[in-house]
Design a protein around this motif. Structure first.
Motif: not given
Ligand code: CAA
Length: 422
Positions: A223-226, A182-185
């Motif tokens: 902040x979890x992307x999407x 997963x992507x995180x900011x």
């Protein structure tokens, strides 16, 4: 050549050219030598409104052909300094995951600040053990109530330490095959997030490249992307499709910038009683350089247009333009050094920097060997589609082999021989 761009594209191109000549070229060598982030240039670019070029209009961006104008911008900046080209372009790389996969709240929160050049961003995908094989990453993020806790290291974070926001890809479900990461900011200053090893580099020296370390680094779940786990790899790959034309544009700008200097130098320098440019061998070299640059330019613009139009062949075109333009940049900048002769090898002349800056474009955002994987996978898909159409036109000879045991019934029918050997 420029006739292929619209009036708006051209206006933008000449505007950026002016900005690059005013703010970048005069100080490019200074920041390269010092290996220092050129804040004066970043501030000038932000003030001129350049950072909004790839951001959608509804989030404070310029609108229009976002990727084509991004490429034109990077090309013009890199023509004067390859480091500044990537200093700028890497912000597009970092923000594409938000544009492609972010929630509405994430877009509203971050994109206007990125468009204004107030927030700078970096993209954390590679690790010490996972470069080309991005899917094998080890950095972990575990859900803990309404946050995620990140543990691990990221390698080669371009813009790292200068940026205040980081798109970090981490494994959230190690057991999953298809939705593993997963992507995180992550914001700079978050406890547990530090920078180590500021790399000493061959080229693009004005942009910091660092290791990003995460130790029990807690970020809010928002902040979890999407907003959903498991889409990290897709977001990361989709981002590279959008961003690779930008690297190609950086390479294109470097090649054009090196040719510009070579034209001026060979016109000035005299040997054997005539200008170096008057030798036919030199003219042929220059002609080859210019032709390759023009071919690269058309491919970069075509890929950028495919991105702007959301065409299906983007992945292939994006890899193709990155592969071709960066190889051209390496060839052209090397030839330009050659045309400068002994002076070309000297650091007080501007040309060797172009060659140093060009090398990384063949490596980052997917090595050129990875681009060939991407292109050939697309070709293999095309092969299956073409097969039914073209197969009948390609003669297919069959060989009957005497000593290989009983003949399978279908082969026997095809060869017109008995199924059981007599
Ligand atoms: N768009 C959307 N989804 C994609 C995709 C794309 N372009 N490419 C692949 N995917 C999806 C696939 O559909 C697949 O999904 P499912 O599992 O649901 O079917 C999944 O991703 C896995 O795809 P692959 O099987 O093709 O993945 P792979 O492990 O074989 O990897 C690769 C393919 C092309 C080699 C890829 O790993 C790659 O591009 N590697 C290079 C990484 C890279 O470019 N790193 C650079 C880091 S950034 C950088 O350099 C920044 C800087 O400093 C400036």
């Amino acid at each position: 050549m420029d006739g292929l761009l619209s009036k708006e594209n051209l206006e933008w191109k000449y505007r950026v050219r002016e900005i690059a000549e005013k703010f970048v070229r005069p100080v490019a060598a200074k920041y390269d030598r010092a290996q220092e982030y050129p804040w004066e240039i970043q501030k000038a670019l932000a003030k001129e409104g350049i950072f909004k070029v790839w951001i959608p209009k509804e989030y404070g961006g310029a609108g229009g052909e976002r990727i084509l104008n991004l490429c034109i911008t990077v090309e013009e900046l890199a023509r004067t300094c390859g480091g500044v080209g990537v200093l700028f372009a890497v912000n597009a790389l970092g923000s594409f995951p938000i544009i492609l996969g972010g929630t509405e709240a994430q877009k509203q929160k971050w994109l206007p600040k990125l468009a204004a050049g107030e927030t700078l961003i970096a993209y954390c995908l590679s690790e010490k053990g996972s470069g080309s094989d991005a899917a094998s990453m080890r950095c972990r993020a575990r859900r803990d109530g309404d946050s995620f806790i990140i543990d691990g290291e990221k390698k080669w974070t371009t813009n790292g330490s200068a940026a205040n926001l980081y798109t970090v890809f981490a494994v959230t479900d190690p057991k999953s095959k298809t939705r593993r990461m997963s992507g995180l900011l992550v914001e700079k200053g978050t406890p547990g997030f530090t920078f180590k090893k500021f790399e000493d580099k061959m080229g693009i020296r004005c942009v910091p490249v660092v290791e990003s370390h995460f130790h029990a680094c807690r970020v809010p779940a928002e902040n979890l992307l999407g907003g959903e786990e498991g889409y990290g790899f897709r977001h990361a790959m989709g981002t590279l499709d959008q961003a690779r034309p930008g690297v190609a544009a950086q390479a294109l700008g470097l090649a054009q910038g090196a040719l510009d200097y070579a034209l001026v130098y060979t016109s000035r320098r005299k040997q054997f009683g005539q200008r170096v440019i008057d030798f036919q061998a030199v003219q042929h070299m220059l002609a080859n350089m210019a032709t390759k640059i023009e071919a690269a330019r058309q491919l970069v613009y075509a890929a950028a247009r495919a991105a702007d139009k959301g065409l299906d062949n983007l992945t292939k075109l994006s890899a193709m333009c990155k592969l071709y333009a960066t190889d051209v940049a390496m060839e052209v900048t090397t030839d330009a050094v050659q045309l400068f002769g002994g002076y070309g090898y000297m650091c007080d002349y501007p040309i060797e920097k172009y060659m140093r800056d060009a090398k990384i474009t063949q490596i980052y955002e997917g090595t050129n060997q990875v681009q060939k994987i991407v292109i050939s996978r697309a070709l293999m898909k095309e092969a299956t589609i073409l097969q039914s159409m073209l197969d009948p036109y390609i003669p297919q000879e069959k060989q009957y082999v005497l000593d290989e045991g009983p003949v399978a019934p279908e082969a026997a029918a095809a060869f017109n021989v008995p199924a059981v050997r007599e």
